[in-house]
Design a protein around this motif. Structure first.
Motif, PDB file in Angstrom:
ATOM      1  N   LYS A  73       0.830  -1.206   0.000  1.00 23.12           N
ATOM      2  CA  LYS A  73       0.000   0.000   0.000  1.00 23.12           C
ATOM      3  C   LYS A  73       0.860   1.249   0.000  1.00 23.12           C
ATOM      4  CE  LYS A  73      -4.092  -2.056   1.680  1.00 23.12           C
ATOM      5  NZ  LYS A  73      -5.310  -1.892   2.356  1.00 23.12           N
ATOM      6  N   GLU A  74       0.236   2.343  -0.355  1.00 26.85           N
ATOM      7  CA  GLU A  74       0.939   3.607  -0.453  1.00 26.85           C
ATOM      8  C   GLU A  74       1.427   4.093   0.910  1.00 26.85           C
ATOM      9  OE1 GLU A  74      -1.281   6.363  -3.087  1.00 26.85           O
ATOM     10  OE2 GLU A  74      -2.680   4.693  -3.051  1.00 26.85           O
ATOM     11  N   ASN A  75       2.439   4.930   0.864  1.00 28.22           N
ATOM     12  CA  ASN A  75       2.960   5.528   2.080  1.00 28.22           C
ATOM     13  C   ASN A  75       2.068   6.702   2.463  1.00 28.22           C
ATOM     14  OD1 ASN A  75       4.372   6.619   4.178  1.00 28.22           O
ATOM     15  ND2 ASN A  75       6.259   6.935   3.031  1.00 28.22           N
ATOM     16  N   LEU A  76       1.200   6.480   3.434  1.00 22.40           N
ATOM     17  CA  LEU A  76       0.247   7.514   3.846  1.00 22.40           C
ATOM     18  C   LEU A  76       0.942   8.724   4.461  1.00 22.40           C
ATOM     19  CD1 LEU A  76      -2.537   5.239   5.330  1.00 22.40           C
ATOM     20  CD2 LEU A  76      -2.606   6.483   3.172  1.00 22.40           C
ATOM     21  N   ASN A  77       2.192   8.582   4.885  1.00 22.48           N
ATOM     22  CA  ASN A  77       2.926   9.713   5.463  1.00 22.48           C
ATOM     23  C   ASN A  77       3.188  10.804   4.436  1.00 22.48           C
ATOM     24  OD1 ASN A  77       3.081   8.564   8.044  1.00 22.48           O
ATOM     25  ND2 ASN A  77       4.891   7.381   7.458  1.00 22.48           N
ATOM     26  N   GLU A  78       3.139  10.464   3.151  1.00 24.52           N
ATOM     27  CA  GLU A  78       3.375  11.445   2.097  1.00 24.52           C
ATOM     28  C   GLU A  78       2.106  12.198   1.708  1.00 24.52           C
ATOM     29  OE1 GLU A  78       5.283   9.422  -1.129  1.00 24.52           O
ATOM     30  OE2 GLU A  78       6.971   8.797   0.119  1.00 24.52           O
ATOM     31  N   TRP A  79       0.970  11.743   2.183  1.00 22.33           N
ATOM     32  CA  TRP A  79      -0.297  12.389   1.860  1.00 22.33           C
ATOM     33  C   TRP A  79      -0.403  13.690   2.646  1.00 22.33           C
ATOM     34  CZ3 TRP A  79      -5.059   9.160   0.445  1.00 22.33           C
ATOM     35  CH2 TRP A  79      -4.680   8.049  -0.319  1.00 22.33           C
ATOM     36  N   LYS A  80      -1.101  14.661   2.093  1.00 21.17           N
ATOM     37  CA  LYS A  80      -1.266  15.956   2.752  1.00 21.17           C
ATOM     38  C   LYS A  80      -2.621  16.011   3.455  1.00 21.17           C
ATOM     39  CE  LYS A  80      -0.657  20.837   2.157  1.00 21.17           C
ATOM     40  NZ  LYS A  80      -0.307  21.926   1.303  1.00 21.17           N
ATOM     41  N   LEU A  81      -2.602  16.533   4.673  1.00 21.29           N
ATOM     42  CA  LEU A  81      -3.816  16.646   5.478  1.00 21.29           C
ATOM     43  C   LEU A  81      -4.423  18.033   5.313  1.00 21.29           C
ATOM     44  CD1 LEU A  81      -5.678  15.421   7.686  1.00 21.29           C
ATOM     45  CD2 LEU A  81      -4.082  16.349   9.369  1.00 21.29           C
ATOM     46  N   PHE A  82      -5.715  18.077   5.046  1.00 21.11           N
ATOM     47  CA  PHE A  82      -6.458  19.331   4.931  1.00 21.11           C
ATOM     48  C   PHE A  82      -7.579  19.315   5.954  1.00 21.11           C
ATOM     49  CE2 PHE A  82      -4.571  18.765   0.776  1.00 21.11           C
ATOM     50  CZ  PHE A  82      -4.085  20.028   0.499  1.00 21.11           C
ATOM     51  N   TYR A  83      -7.792  20.442   6.587  1.00 24.51           N
ATOM     52  CA  TYR A  83      -8.819  20.555   7.621  1.00 24.51           C
ATOM     53  C   TYR A  83     -10.140  21.071   7.078  1.00 24.51           C
ATOM     54  CZ  TYR A  83      -4.703  19.944  10.467  1.00 24.51           C
ATOM     55  OH  TYR A  83      -3.543  19.453  11.005  1.00 24.51           O
ATOM     56  N   SER A  84     -10.165  21.406   5.786  1.00 21.53           N
ATOM     57  CA  SER A  84     -11.429  21.832   5.188  1.00 21.53           C
ATOM     58  C   SER A  84     -11.376  21.631   3.680  1.00 21.53           C
ATOM     59  CB  SER A  84     -11.706  23.310   5.500  1.00 21.53           C
ATOM     60  OG  SER A  84     -10.838  24.148   4.756  1.00 21.53           O
ATOM     61  N   LEU A  85     -12.525  21.455   3.088  1.00 25.13           N
ATOM     62  CA  LEU A  85     -12.621  21.323   1.639  1.00 25.13           C
ATOM     63  C   LEU A  85     -12.155  22.614   0.976  1.00 25.13           C
ATOM     64  CD1 LEU A  85     -13.488  19.773  -0.880  1.00 25.13           C
ATOM     65  CD2 LEU A  85     -15.790  20.683  -0.532  1.00 25.13           C
ATOM     66  N   GLU A  86     -12.408  23.737   1.610  1.00 27.85           N
ATOM     67  CA  GLU A  86     -12.030  25.049   1.077  1.00 27.85           C
ATOM     68  C   GLU A  86     -10.547  25.108   0.718  1.00 27.85           C
ATOM     69  OE1 GLU A  86     -11.815  29.650   2.712  1.00 27.85           O
ATOM     70  OE2 GLU A  86     -12.683  28.092   3.956  1.00 27.85           O
ATOM     71  N   HIS A  87      -9.703  24.516   1.533  1.00 29.28           N
ATOM     72  CA  HIS A  87      -8.268  24.542   1.275  1.00 29.28           C
ATOM     73  C   HIS A  87      -7.829  23.418   0.342  1.00 29.28           C
ATOM     74  CE1 HIS A  87      -8.569  26.901   5.034  1.00 29.28           C
ATOM     75  NE2 HIS A  87      -7.756  27.670   4.357  1.00 29.28           N
ATOM     76  N   ALA A  88      -8.489  22.279   0.383  1.00 30.38           N
ATOM     77  CA  ALA A  88      -8.094  21.125  -0.426  1.00 30.38           C
ATOM     78  C   ALA A  88      -8.501  21.269  -1.885  1.00 30.38           C
ATOM     79  CB  ALA A  88      -8.714  19.852   0.153  1.00 30.38           C
ATOM     80  N   ILE A  89      -9.607  21.919  -2.147  1.00 31.91           N
ATOM     81  CA  ILE A  89     -10.174  21.943  -3.496  1.00 31.91           C
ATOM     82  C   ILE A  89      -9.225  22.574  -4.509  1.00 31.91           C
ATOM     83  CG2 ILE A  89     -11.444  24.119  -3.323  1.00 31.91           C
ATOM     84  CD1 ILE A  89     -12.693  20.841  -4.904  1.00 31.91           C
ATOM     85  N   HIS A  90      -8.351  23.446  -4.075  1.00 38.79           N
ATOM     86  CA  HIS A  90      -7.418  24.100  -4.991  1.00 38.79           C
ATOM     87  C   HIS A  90      -6.325  23.141  -5.481  1.00 38.79           C
ATOM     88  CE1 HIS A  90      -9.429  27.834  -4.258  1.00 38.79           C
ATOM     89  NE2 HIS A  90      -9.280  27.668  -2.962  1.00 38.79           N
ATOM     90  N   GLN A  91      -6.215  21.976  -4.862  1.00 37.09           N
ATOM     91  CA  GLN A  91      -5.245  20.960  -5.278  1.00 37.09           C
ATOM     92  C   GLN A  91      -5.804  20.081  -6.399  1.00 37.09           C
ATOM     93  OE1 GLN A  91      -2.150  20.981  -3.774  1.00 37.09           O
ATOM     94  NE2 GLN A  91      -2.975  22.774  -2.732  1.00 37.09           N
ATOM     95  N   ILE A  92      -7.107  20.125  -6.590  1.00 36.56           N
ATOM     96  CA  ILE A  92      -7.780  19.284  -7.581  1.00 36.56           C
ATOM     97  C   ILE A  92      -7.858  20.054  -8.896  1.00 36.56           C
ATOM     98  CG2 ILE A  92      -9.926  18.037  -8.101  1.00 36.56           C
ATOM     99  CD1 ILE A  92      -8.426  16.995  -5.603  1.00 36.56           C
ATOM    100  N   PRO A  93      -7.529  19.408 -10.031  1.00 30.39           N
ATOM    101  CA  PRO A  93      -7.664  20.096 -11.323  1.00 30.39           C
ATOM    102  C   PRO A  93      -9.080  20.643 -11.509  1.00 30.39           C
ATOM    103  CG  PRO A  93      -6.499  18.026 -11.605  1.00 30.39           C
ATOM    104  CD  PRO A  93      -6.999  18.057 -10.175  1.00 30.39           C
ATOM    105  N   HIS A  94      -9.170  21.805 -12.095  1.00 34.38           N
ATOM    106  CA  HIS A  94     -10.439  22.525 -12.231  1.00 34.38           C
ATOM    107  C   HIS A  94     -11.537  21.672 -12.856  1.00 34.38           C
ATOM    108  CE1 HIS A  94     -13.286  25.719 -13.198  1.00 34.38           C
ATOM    109  NE2 HIS A  94     -12.645  26.431 -12.291  1.00 34.38           N
ATOM    110  N   LYS A  95     -11.218  20.891 -13.897  1.00 35.27           N
ATOM    111  CA  LYS A  95     -12.247  20.110 -14.584  1.00 35.27           C
ATOM    112  C   LYS A  95     -12.758  18.929 -13.757  1.00 35.27           C
ATOM    113  CE  LYS A  95      -8.782  17.538 -17.141  1.00 35.27           C
ATOM    114  NZ  LYS A  95      -8.200  17.259 -18.418  1.00 35.27           N
TER     115      LYS A  95
END
Length: 170
Positions: A73-95
Motif C-alpha cells: 500500500k501507499e505511504n500515507l505519510n506522504e499524503w497531505k492533510l487538509f482541515y477543510s474542503l475550502e483549502h483542499a479543493i485548490h489541489q484538484i484540477p479545475h475540470k
C-alpha cells in the motif's frame, strides 16, 4: 431642466454608482479575507483547537492501522492533510472539482455524519488521484470514506467512492 443640469445630474449619479461599487468591492474583499482567516483553526478557542487536533490525530492513527499496514500500500505519510474542503479543493484540477465536491458531500457522508460527530478532515495523496475523508463519530469510532479518480462508464475521469468503513479508536 436644461442640458447642463441634466449632464450634472447624470455625472453625479455616475459618481455615486462608482463610489458605491468601490465600497462594495472593498467590503467584499475584506469579508473574503476575514472568512479565510477565520477558517484557520488558530483563530478558534484553544479548547476547540485541541479537541479537533486530538480527534484528527486519532483518525490518522486509525487510517494508518487499517490502510497502511500492507507493504504494497501507499505511504500515507506522504499524503497531505487538509482541515477543510475550502483549502483542499485548490489541489484538484479545475475540470475534476465538480465530481470531487459531489463525492465529498455524497449520500454516504450524509448517512454517516451524525450530530455530535467532529468536523471531517481530508487526506490527499501526492498525485491528487486519491483522497480519504474521515472524522470521529460521537461514539468514538471513525468514519472513513476512500475516494479515487477513476474512469466512469462514459470514459471520463471522475472522482468515485472506492470504500467506506467505520473503525474503532486506536
Amino acid at each position: 431642466m436644461n442640458r447642463l443640469q441634466a449632464g450634472l445630474v447624470t455625472t453625479g449619479i455616475g459618481a455615486i454608482l462608482l463610489c458605491s461599487g468601490a465600497i462594495t468591492e472593498t467590503i467584499r474583499s475584506e469579508r473574503l479575507q476575514s472568512s479565510t482567516e477565520s477558517s484557520r483553526w488558530e483563530d478558534h478557542s484553544e479548547e476547540l483547537s485541541n479537541k479537533l487536533t486530538r480527534s484528527w490525530s486519532g483518525g490518522l492513527k486509525a487510517i494508518h492501522r487499517v490502510m497502511g499496514s500492507d507493504g504494497d500500500k501507499e505511504n500515507l505519510n506522504e499524503w497531505k492533510l487538509f482541515y477543510s474542503l475550502e483549502h483542499a479543493i485548490h489541489q484538484i484540477p479545475h475540470k475534476e472539482r465538480s465530481s470531487f465536491i459531489d463525492l465529498y458531500y455524497s449520500d454516504t457522508r450524509r448517512t454517516l455524519l451524525e450530530n455530535g460527530d467532529t468536523l471531517p478532515a481530508l487526506l490527499l495523496n501526492p498525485d491528487h488521484s486519491k483522497a480519504i475523508q474521515f472524522w470521529e463519530k460521537h461514539d468514538g469510532t471513525y468514519a472513513i470514506i476512500t475516494m479515487e479518480k477513476q474512469l466512469d462508464q462514459d470514459g471520463k475521469r471522475k472522482w468515485l467512492e472506492s470504500g467506506t468503513q467505520i473503525v474503532k479508536k486506536p
